[in-house]
Design a protein around this motif. Structure first.
Motif, mmCIF file in Angstrom:
data_model
loop_
_atom_site.group_PDB
_atom_site.id
_atom_site.type_symbol
_atom_site.label_atom_id
_atom_site.label_comp_id
_atom_site.label_asym_id
_atom_site.label_seq_id
_atom_site.Cartn_x
_atom_site.Cartn_y
_atom_site.Cartn_z
ATOM 1 N N GLN A 178 0.824 -1.203 0.000
ATOM 2 C CA GLN A 178 0.000 0.000 0.000
ATOM 3 C C GLN A 178 0.863 1.260 0.000
ATOM 4 O O GLN A 178 0.563 2.228 -0.682
ATOM 5 C CB GLN A 178 -0.920 0.003 1.219
ATOM 6 N N VAL A 179 1.937 1.208 0.763
ATOM 7 C CA VAL A 179 2.829 2.373 0.854
ATOM 8 C C VAL A 179 3.643 2.511 -0.430
ATOM 9 O O VAL A 179 3.895 3.633 -0.899
ATOM 10 C CB VAL A 179 3.763 2.244 2.070
ATOM 11 N N ILE A 180 4.043 1.396 -1.019
ATOM 12 C CA ILE A 180 4.845 1.429 -2.249
ATOM 13 C C ILE A 180 4.097 2.136 -3.374
ATOM 14 O O ILE A 180 4.707 2.696 -4.283
ATOM 15 C CB ILE A 180 5.244 -0.007 -2.651
ATOM 16 N N TYR A 181 2.776 2.137 -3.301
ATOM 17 C CA TYR A 181 1.947 2.875 -4.269
ATOM 18 C C TYR A 181 2.409 4.324 -4.389
ATOM 19 O O TYR A 181 2.307 4.943 -5.460
ATOM 20 C CB TYR A 181 0.495 2.809 -3.809
ATOM 21 N N LEU A 182 2.951 4.883 -3.306
ATOM 22 C CA LEU A 182 3.342 6.295 -3.278
ATOM 23 C C LEU A 182 4.648 6.566 -4.023
ATOM 24 O O LEU A 182 5.027 7.731 -4.185
ATOM 25 C CB LEU A 182 3.479 6.766 -1.828
ATOM 26 N N ARG A 183 5.321 5.527 -4.485
ATOM 27 C CA ARG A 183 6.595 5.725 -5.201
ATOM 28 C C ARG A 183 6.415 6.529 -6.489
ATOM 29 O O ARG A 183 7.361 7.144 -6.989
ATOM 30 C CB ARG A 183 7.233 4.373 -5.532
ATOM 31 N N LEU A 191 6.844 12.029 4.486
ATOM 32 C CA LEU A 191 5.829 10.987 4.607
ATOM 33 C C LEU A 191 5.650 10.641 6.080
ATOM 34 O O LEU A 191 6.615 10.330 6.773
ATOM 35 C CB LEU A 191 6.256 9.740 3.814
ATOM 36 N N ASN A 192 4.404 10.685 6.532
ATOM 37 C CA ASN A 192 4.095 10.354 7.923
ATOM 38 C C ASN A 192 3.176 9.141 7.971
ATOM 39 O O ASN A 192 2.032 9.191 7.539
ATOM 40 C CB ASN A 192 3.425 11.547 8.631
ATOM 41 N N LEU A 193 3.695 8.038 8.507
ATOM 42 C CA LEU A 193 2.950 6.783 8.607
ATOM 43 C C LEU A 193 2.799 6.331 10.060
ATOM 44 O O LEU A 193 2.207 5.287 10.323
ATOM 45 C CB LEU A 193 3.670 5.679 7.816
ATOM 46 N N TYR A 194 3.352 7.106 10.966
ATOM 47 C CA TYR A 194 3.374 6.720 12.383
ATOM 48 C C TYR A 194 1.974 6.340 12.872
ATOM 49 O O TYR A 194 0.981 6.987 12.563
ATOM 50 C CB TYR A 194 3.915 7.878 13.228
#
Length: 538
Positions: A178-183, A191-194
């Motif tokens: 899901q996060v890799i989508y942001l590449r 980027l804040n994922l905390y």
């Protein structure tokens, strides 16, 4: 950038205090008004006027005076924090807005933002949002804050090419994919994922650093070069492999859409193509009436495009099923025919072998001649039997191909008809939009002629309406251009699906012709071999 980071960081630092204060305020307001907490609080004109006035004046008297003059289309900042809002709406006039704060409300769905094309900052933190959506028009957006919501999937952000800061901390994101989508966002530096489940994974920080080598800040902290180098060394192969996998997945998905003839129809792409390079759109967008019309036009056209997209994928699946069924039937028919031919040849070979032995043993010339003629007739009979089998197969395959051609023609005709209906509806939408814009233009021209045009009308709009003939000519040109683009996409779809059907059937027919020729040549070669054997005895 540093200011942006500090502001997003402050969300985490004062989250509890801010939320409690907003909740208390909201509860008190509801009690005083006699409403329950379940009653929806919507954005209205009074709320918007008060919000803008609060940004300009603290003095109540001055604020009331300003409300009468305040123009939504001129505002560049709007703060609707802690209002208990449950639904985003009534923002279509804010076409100049660059910063919008809707944090600490009760919003569950991102919507109603399509007209805010100049927005660069959007804060939707501390709400109840479960899905990222409704952001397609915000192409200038640089900062997106979704801190503390209920989002589990990062999606529907493809048009946000200018995104530099994205905060989705304290949500429900679990998967690295899901996060890799942001590449895809090359300008993303913060980027804040905390607070997401993904943060509990081993070496989470190194993994993110490896996949995002250009990232400057992660979870409110600077990503130093040492961390980036360690991440690159440790996860180089994994990141390259994942990137390759993601690329192939995207390519496969796009190819599927192309095979279905509906690529780029699953969103606002066609609408954006239609209004691209349209000076009328950019000039008139700041008129509230036109902005509302354009927003409605886009929503309705995207809905039609999605219907066509879904119909295209469904029809593609049906065609694929029909094609696979045909090839299975064709292969089975050829296989069965070949098996019967093999049985004929095997049976003849046994007889032929016995005949060859007898010829070796015959010494009488008359008996020998009779036997040779009998063998020759046997070869002719074998050839005729094999040729009859081949002709049966040819006729059978011709029937199968004809039925297949008819089925595929019906399927493509059905989808073509669906496409024509939906594209016709797109043209109807454009005609309706154009007619209403012309009505607005006529009214504006009258105001110019009468000298009653609003003093606060933007200068470029006022100048545009000084020449009636030029205005109407420009409207006609833009109208024709938009219709032309819709027609071009329709013609492209119909031409491609028609060409696909023709090429498919012709390819099958050509392949069958080559098979038939090869089979006949094989039979002649085999029969000539048998006859040569007889000649060797003479």
């Amino acid at each position: 950038m540093r200011t942006e980071l500090l502001e997003c960081s402050s969300d985490a630092a004062v989250a509890t205090q801010h939320t409690n204060r907003c909740q208390t305020s909201s509860d008190t307001s509801l009690m005083m008004s006699g409403n329950s907490k379940d009653e929806s609080i919507l954005i209205d004109e009074e709320m918007l006027q008060e919000a803008l006035a609060e940004l300009c004046f603290e003095d109540e008297v001055q604020s009331n005076i300003w409300k009468e003059k305040l123009q939504f289309s001129e505002a560049d900042t709007l703060s609707l924090v802690c209002k208990g809002i449950v639904k985003i709406g009534c923002l279509w006039e804010f076409t100049s807005l660059t910063k919008l704060e809707l944090n600490n409300n009760c919003i569950k769905k991102i919507e109603g933002l399509n007209s805010l094309v100049n927005l660069t900052w959007l804060n939707l933190s501390f709400n109840g949002i479960e899905k990222i959506e409704g952001l397609d028009s915000l192409r200038k957006l640089e900062v997106l804050n979704l801190f503390t919501n209920r989002i589990s999937v990062i999606e529907n952000m493809d048009t946000l090419e200018n995104l530099t800061l994205f905060s989705i901390a304290d949500n429900l994101v679990e998967q690295l994919e899901q996060v890799i989508y942001l590449r895809k966002f090359k300008k993303l530096h913060t980027l804040n994922l905390y607070g997401n489940p993904i943060c509990k994974e081993d070496n989470y920080k190194l993994l993110i650093a490896a996949y995002f080598p250009d990232l400057s800040y992660l979870d409110y902290r600077l990503l130093d070069n040492k961390t980036k180098q360690e991440a690159s060394v440790r996860y180089l192969f994994e990141t390259e492999q994942q990137a390759d996998k993601a690329k192939k997945s995207e390519e496969a998905e796009l190819q599927l859409h192309k095979d279905a003839f509906v690529e780029f129809l699953n969103g606002p792409s066609l609408f954006q193509t239609v209004i691209k390079d349209d000076p009328q759109v950019e000039t008139l967008r700041c008129l509230p009436e036109v902005a509302d019309l354009l927003h409605t036009f886009e929503q309705q056209m995207v809905t039609l495009c999605m219907q066509l997209f879904e119909a295209g994928l469904f029809e593609h699946k049906q065609r694929e099923t029909e094609v696979k069924s045909f090839f299975r039937g064709q292969t089975q028919a050829v296989s069965d025919n070949q098996q019967r031919a093999v049985e004929l040849v095997d049976s003849y070979d046994l007889q032929h072998e016995e005949s060859m032995k007898e010829l070796h043993q015959l010494s009488d010339s008359d008996e020998f001649e009779v036997k040779v003629k009998a063998c020759s007739r046997g070869i002719d009979t074998l050839f005729d039997s094999l040729m009859a089998l081949e002709m049966q197969l040819v006729v059978q395959l011709e029937d199968i191909i004809q039925i297949f051609d008819q089925n595929i023609s019906d399927m493509t005709a059905n989808f073509t008809e669906t496409a024509k209906v939906l594209f016709a509806q797109c043209r109807d939408l454009e005609n309706e939009y154009d007619e209403k814009v012309r009505g607005i233009a006529v009214e504006t021209l009258k105001k110019v002629e009468d000298g009653t045009l609003d003093d606060d009308m933007p200068e470029d709009i006022a100048m545009m309406f000084e020449d009636k003939e030029s205005v109407m000519e420009a409207l006609t040109t833009c109208h024709n251009n938009r219709l032309s683009k819709i027609n071009d996409r329709e013609n492209q779809l119909i031409a491609r699906i028609s060409a696909w059907r023709v090429d498919l059937v012709k390819g099958i027919q050509d392949k069958e012709m080559h098979r038939n020729r090869a089979r006949i040549l094989e039979m002649f070669t085999y029969v000539d071999y048998l006859r040569d054997q007889l000649l060797d005895f003479q």
